[in-house]
Design a protein around this motif. Structure first.
Motif, PDB file in Angstrom:
ATOM      1  N   UNK A 286       0.841  -1.203   0.000  1.00 53.70           N
ATOM      2  CA  UNK A 286       0.000   0.000   0.000  1.00 53.70           C
ATOM      3  C   UNK A 286       0.877   1.255   0.000  1.00 53.70           C
ATOM      4  N   UNK A 287       1.944   1.237   0.790  1.00 53.45           N
ATOM      5  CA  UNK A 287       2.857   2.382   0.834  1.00 53.45           C
ATOM      6  C   UNK A 287       3.505   2.591  -0.534  1.00 53.45           C
ATOM      7  N   UNK A 288       3.870   1.495  -1.183  1.00 57.42           N
ATOM      8  CA  UNK A 288       4.472   1.552  -2.513  1.00 57.42           C
ATOM      9  C   UNK A 288       3.516   2.236  -3.491  1.00 57.42           C
ATOM     10  N   UNK A 289       2.266   1.821  -3.495  1.00 62.38           N
ATOM     11  CA  UNK A 289       1.275   2.409  -4.405  1.00 62.38           C
ATOM     12  C   UNK A 289       1.085   3.897  -4.116  1.00 62.38           C
ATOM     13  N   UNK A 290       1.051   4.247  -2.843  1.00 64.67           N
ATOM     14  CA  UNK A 290       0.882   5.649  -2.437  1.00 64.67           C
ATOM     15  C   UNK A 290       2.091   6.481  -2.894  1.00 64.67           C
ATOM     16  N   UNK A 291       3.301   5.938  -2.706  1.00 62.99           N
ATOM     17  CA  UNK A 291       4.511   6.674  -3.097  1.00 62.99           C
ATOM     18  C   UNK A 291       4.573   6.867  -4.612  1.00 62.99           C
ATOM     19  N   UNK A 292       4.158   5.866  -5.378  1.00 65.05           N
ATOM     20  CA  UNK A 292       4.166   5.995  -6.839  1.00 65.05           C
ATOM     21  C   UNK A 292       3.204   7.101  -7.261  1.00 65.05           C
ATOM     22  N   UNK A 293       2.010   7.116  -6.686  1.00 63.28           N
ATOM     23  CA  UNK A 293       1.024   8.145  -7.014  1.00 63.28           C
ATOM     24  C   UNK A 293       1.551   9.533  -6.668  1.00 63.28           C
ATOM     25  N   UNK A 294       2.106   9.679  -5.495  1.00 65.55           N
ATOM     26  CA  UNK A 294       2.626  10.978  -5.060  1.00 65.55           C
ATOM     27  C   UNK A 294       3.793  11.412  -5.938  1.00 65.55           C
TER      28      UNK A 294
END
Length: 169
Positions: free
Chosen positions: A70-78
């Motif tokens: 989930x953190x990975x997906x959030x970091x990619x979006x940001x």
């Protein structure tokens, strides 16, 4: 007997001083320079020193670790949002995957619609152990923000923290 006690105490003090000195120079802490790591895969190598001059979001994840995924997906979006804002200093996202199977990593990348450009799969257990030890990831996989000078700026940042870091830099 007193000489033996003195010898033992002296040895203990020397041992403690030596280990404290070693930890001080290998400490991965905010404000300290990141170790000059090289992440190697079968197809590509990347070194942290080669990314100097850019902000780096270094994210470790695994499909078996829901929090890190989930953190990975959030970091990619940001990161996508930040790079669209034409920051003065470029931002590079480096994702390192610890799944047992590289195929699983690629399936998750497709499912989550992530860019495969800076995704690295590490399968060597010794290399994973070294990375975990170096970056003190004993209990969880983490995300690190490294400034253009190569210093650790943040660990597991929130979206607000990232915006503050990049827009106040």
């Amino acid at each position: 007997m007193k000489k033996l006690k003195l010898l033992i105490v002296s040895f203990a003090v020397l041992l403690i001083a030596t280990s404290a000195f070693a930890d001080k120079h290998q400490d991965v802490a905010i404000g300290n320079e990141m170790p000059p790591m090289v992440i190697k895969t079968d197809s590509m190598d990347i070194s942290l020193p080669s990314l100097r001059g850019k902000w780096v979001i270094l994210s470790f994840w695994s499909a078996s670790d829901a929090g890190s995924r989930m953190a990975q997906n959030r970091m990619v979006t940001i990161t996508r949002q930040l790079t669209q804002n034409n920051l003065n200093t470029p931002v590079e996202m480096v994702s390192v995957n610890f799944d047992r199977s590289e195929q699983l990593m690629h399936e998750i990348i497709n499912i989550d619609q992530l860019s495969s450009e800076m995704q690295f799969h590490i399968k060597d257990k010794d290399e994973i152990a070294t990375l975990r030890k170096t970056l003190r990831m004993d209990n969880a996989l983490r995300t690190f923000v490294i400034n253009p000078q190569g210093e650790l700026t943040s660990v597991d940042p929130t979206e607000d923290e990232l915006r503050q870091i990049f827009f106040n830099a």
